[in-house]
Write a protein that holds these residues in place. Sequence first.
Motif, PDB file in Angstrom:
ATOM      1  N   GLU A  46       5.090 -11.963   0.851  1.00 19.07           N
ATOM      2  CA  GLU A  46       4.320 -10.738   1.052  1.00 19.07           C
ATOM      3  C   GLU A  46       3.163 -11.015   1.990  1.00 19.07           C
ATOM      4  N   ALA A  49      -3.807 -10.193   2.221  1.00 16.54           N
ATOM      5  CA  ALA A  49      -4.874  -9.227   2.511  1.00 16.54           C
ATOM      6  C   ALA A  49      -5.617  -9.660   3.768  1.00 16.54           C
ATOM      7  N   GLU A  71      -9.632  -4.538   9.195  1.00 18.58           N
ATOM      8  CA  GLU A  71      -8.954  -5.333   8.179  1.00 18.58           C
ATOM      9  C   GLU A  71      -7.962  -4.435   7.482  1.00 18.58           C
ATOM     10  N   LYS A  72      -6.739  -4.904   7.377  1.00 15.59           N
ATOM     11  CA  LYS A  72      -5.757  -4.216   6.550  1.00 15.59           C
ATOM     12  C   LYS A  72      -4.760  -5.261   6.082  1.00 15.59           C
ATOM     13  N   THR A  73      -3.842  -4.875   5.228  1.00 17.46           N
ATOM     14  CA  THR A  73      -2.884  -5.837   4.710  1.00 17.46           C
ATOM     15  C   THR A  73      -2.176  -6.539   5.862  1.00 17.46           C
ATOM     16  N   GLY A  74      -2.274  -7.862   5.865  1.00 15.71           N
ATOM     17  CA  GLY A  74      -1.594  -8.654   6.872  1.00 15.71           C
ATOM     18  C   GLY A  74      -2.259  -8.716   8.234  1.00 15.71           C
ATOM     19  N   ASP A  94      -0.357 -11.518   9.933  1.00 12.77           N
ATOM     20  CA  ASP A  94       0.614 -12.141   9.047  1.00 12.77           C
ATOM     21  C   ASP A  94       1.972 -11.505   9.347  1.00 12.77           C
ATOM     22  N   ASN A  97       5.970  -9.316   7.100  1.00 13.35           N
ATOM     23  CA  ASN A  97       6.712  -8.061   7.135  1.00 13.35           C
ATOM     24  C   ASN A  97       7.406  -7.815   8.469  1.00 13.35           C
TER      25      ASN A  97
END
Length: 165
Positions: A46, A49, A71-74, A94, A97
Motif C-alpha cells: 500500500e 502517507a 501531501e497526499k497518500t503516496g 510512492d 499504486n
Amino acid sequence: MFRIGKILTALSLSLFLLVTACAAPSTAPPPSTEAPQTSTQAPTGEPLAGGQFNQFFPNASGDYQRVFAQEKTGFAEAKLKQDGKDVAVLSINDLANNPSAAKKFQDSSKTIAGYPAVERGKTQTAILVRDRFQVKVQSRDDSFTPSDREAWLAKFDLQGLSQLK
C-alpha cells in the motif's frame, strides 16, 4: 468577544499542528554501509502517507528556501524558491499504486547517488529508490539547470528513504 477568542484559539491550534507536522526530525539516522538497490521490479504494498516523506527532503541551503506544498497518500511535494521565485519542485512519489511508472527506469544507463535516473523533457530529472520511490526534481525556471536538478536529487536522504517499509 467570546466568539473571536474561539476563532483565534482554533487558528492558533491549526497553525501549531501544521508547523509541527512539517518539522524535520532532530536527528538523522546513522548512515548505512549497504549499497543502494538498482534493480527495477514492480513495487508492492500500500502507498505510504505523504507526510512520512517530508523528513527525507533536503533542507534549504544557501539562498534557497524549501516550502512544502502538497501531501497526499503516496506523495509529497515541496517548492524550491530563490529570491521569492519558484525555481524548482521537489517530490517523492510512492509507486505502490502505479507499478508501471517504475518501468521507465529499467533501461536507464545513468545513475545519481547509485540509483537509476531518467530525464524527461528539458525540465525533469528523477531517480528510483528501492524499486518503489520516485524522487523527482522539476525545473520551474530556466536558471535551474539539469546539473542543479542532479545536485538537489543527491541532497535528499536517499538512504533513509530506502529504509521505509
